[in-house]
Design a protein around this motif. Structure first.
Motif, PDB file in Angstrom:
ATOM      1  N   SER A 193       0.769   2.313   9.435  1.00  0.00           N
ATOM      2  CA  SER A 193       1.696   1.872  10.499  1.00  0.00           C
ATOM      3  C   SER A 193       1.367   0.872  11.606  1.00  0.00           C
ATOM      4  O   SER A 193       0.172   0.469  11.669  1.00  0.00           O
ATOM      5  N   ASP A 194       2.173   0.381  12.352  1.00  0.00           N
ATOM      6  CA  ASP A 194       1.971  -0.334  13.511  1.00  0.00           C
ATOM      7  C   ASP A 194       1.406   0.171  14.560  1.00  0.00           C
ATOM      8  O   ASP A 194       1.659   1.425  15.206  1.00  0.00           O
ATOM      9  N   THR A 195       0.143   0.039  14.765  1.00  0.00           N
ATOM     10  CA  THR A 195      -0.747   0.604  15.882  1.00  0.00           C
ATOM     11  C   THR A 195      -0.937  -0.230  17.207  1.00  0.00           C
ATOM     12  O   THR A 195      -1.580   0.044  17.936  1.00  0.00           O
ATOM     13  N   PRO A 225       0.684  -1.342   0.162  1.00  0.00           N
ATOM     14  CA  PRO A 225      -0.161   0.045   0.027  1.00  0.00           C
ATOM     15  C   PRO A 225       0.990   1.256  -0.262  1.00  0.00           C
ATOM     16  O   PRO A 225       1.893   1.362   0.677  1.00  0.00           O
ATOM     17  N   GLU A 226       0.275   2.236  -0.721  1.00  0.00           N
ATOM     18  CA  GLU A 226       1.170   3.399  -0.784  1.00  0.00           C
ATOM     19  C   GLU A 226       1.065   4.197   0.558  1.00  0.00           C
ATOM     20  O   GLU A 226      -0.067   4.450   1.115  1.00  0.00           O
ATOM     21  N   ILE A 227       1.989   4.685   1.175  1.00  0.00           N
ATOM     22  CA  ILE A 227       2.160   5.415   2.236  1.00  0.00           C
ATOM     23  C   ILE A 227       2.060   6.842   2.140  1.00  0.00           C
ATOM     24  O   ILE A 227       3.127   7.369   1.184  1.00  0.00           O
ATOM     25  N   GLN A 228       1.773   7.749   2.743  1.00  0.00           N
ATOM     26  CA  GLN A 228       1.963   9.178   2.662  1.00  0.00           C
ATOM     27  C   GLN A 228       2.081   9.860   3.876  1.00  0.00           C
ATOM     28  O   GLN A 228       1.374   9.725   5.013  1.00  0.00           O
ATOM     29  N   LYS A 270       1.402  11.015  14.539  1.00  0.00           N
ATOM     30  CA  LYS A 270       2.562  10.393  14.059  1.00  0.00           C
ATOM     31  C   LYS A 270       2.578   9.328  13.298  1.00  0.00           C
ATOM     32  O   LYS A 270       3.449   9.106  12.383  1.00  0.00           O
ATOM     33  N   LEU A 271       1.414   8.677  13.061  1.00  0.00           N
ATOM     34  CA  LEU A 271       1.052   7.424  12.063  1.00  0.00           C
ATOM     35  C   LEU A 271       1.344   7.861  10.784  1.00  0.00           C
ATOM     36  O   LEU A 271       1.043   9.229  10.198  1.00  0.00           O
ATOM     37  N   SER A 272       1.528   6.862   9.830  1.00  0.00           N
ATOM     38  CA  SER A 272       1.531   6.958   8.500  1.00  0.00           C
ATOM     39  C   SER A 272       0.163   6.407   7.986  1.00  0.00           C
ATOM     40  O   SER A 272      -0.367   5.414   8.599  1.00  0.00           O
TER      41      SER A 272
END
Length: 320
Positions: free
Chosen positions: A190-192, A3-6, A165-167
């Motif tokens: 991100s890892d949550t 998946p594309e991360i922004q 702070k998450l992506s």
């Protein structure tokens, strides 16, 4: 495909309550009426208590604070929902989303803590009435309100900072009608895990302990009420805390259903329903269940109504 991360999200898209075009206007009218009732009902409570010196007791001051929290709590979400329904503009900035989530979580926390304090107030009034004035003094009242506000507004800071702070994946569609904790976690790439653990820990330490203290207070309250000899005395004592107990049950049920579960069991439609209960039902019912059978409040309301009537229609008052 990865998946594309922004990294720097500029805005999110709020899906809303329903995609059916024919429901947008009816929902707008319904929630506008509900919002107006919440504002008018809670403002009425606030000003009746403010203008009547007989109601300047801890119980009514707590109720006054609860009315302000209910107004603020619904105002964080409902105006944006109304705007979305009528304009179809469903974008919200990243900063606006984080702000809305912080205020929602903080004011929600404030309400839980205030209800816990109100249960302690009822415990002292029923179980230790001779020491009520000393134990619920002005200084104690100010300290309790300050503690509830601090716990509510500080308890949500970590959640908002970590979530900001998450992506996020390429899709920024929030499957909800406002920026809530769990829907945002579901969007993240991100890892949550840490945030989920923090949610359970904070929920257990703050909401869990407040529920436990509320429960203990009511165990003592019910035990004391059952020892009262006269039926009238038992009914009178129970009537002073029945409305508060109703609000406590509704709020904690919605809290458990919304947040005290793993994100893997997330159901958008179910969470929207329980969020609506939390945001709309309790603030709407509070003005009714706290006042409709409260003789002191009804007397104060009638006095205020007569004053307003005499001010608006002075000639009619003189004739009467």
């Amino acid at each position: 495909m990865v998946p594309e991360i922004q990294e720097n999200v500029s805005d999110f898209i709020i899906q809303g309550l329903s995609d059916t075009p024919g429901l947008q206007l009816p929902l707008f009218v319904l929630f506008l009426i509900i919002y107006l009732f919440i504002i008018i009902g809670n403002l009425l409570i606030f000003f009746i208590i403010l203008l009547n010196s007989d109601l300047h007791t801890p119980m009514y001051k707590f109720l006054q604070n609860l009315s302000i929290i209910d107004i603020s709590f619904t105002t964080v979400v409902l105006p944006d929902l109304l705007h979305l329904l009528i304009t179809k503009k469903n974008k919200i900035s990243f900063f606006g989303c984080m702000t809305q989530m912080y205020l929602y979580l903080s004011l929600n926390g404030n309400e839980y803590f205030l209800l816990m304090i109100m249960s302690y107030d009822r415990y002292v009034a029923i179980c230790d009435p001779l020491h009520y004035i000393n134990r619920m003094s002005e200084k104690c009242f100010a300290w309790l309100i300050s503690a509830a506000n601090c716990a509510g507004f500080l308890g949500s800071v970590c959640h908002v900072v970590l979530i900001s702070k998450l992506s996020y994946c390429h899709s920024h569609l929030i499957n909800h009608f406002f920026c809530d904790l769990i829907p945002l976690l579901k969007l993240s790439c991100s890892d949550t895990f840490i945030i989920e653990i923090l949610t359970y820990v904070v929920g257990t330490l703050l909401a869990g302990n407040s529920f436990l203290l509320t429960l203990i207070s009511y165990i003592y309250i019910i035990s004391t009420i059952l020892k009262i000899q006269s039926t009238h005395g038992r009914q009178k004592a129970f009537s002073t805390c029945a409305s508060h107990l109703t609000c406590v049950i509704i709020l904690y049920m919605t809290l458990i259903c919304l947040y005290m579960k793993p994100t893997t069991s997330y159901s958008p439609n179910r969470d929207k329903f329980f969020s609506l209960l939390c945001i709309v039902l309790v603030p709407l019912l509070n003005p009714l269940i706290y006042t409709i059978k409260n003789k002191e409040f009804l007397i104060a309301f009638n006095k205020l109504r007569q004053k307003v009537k005499s001010f608006v229609f002075p000639d009619e008052t003189q004739i009467d």
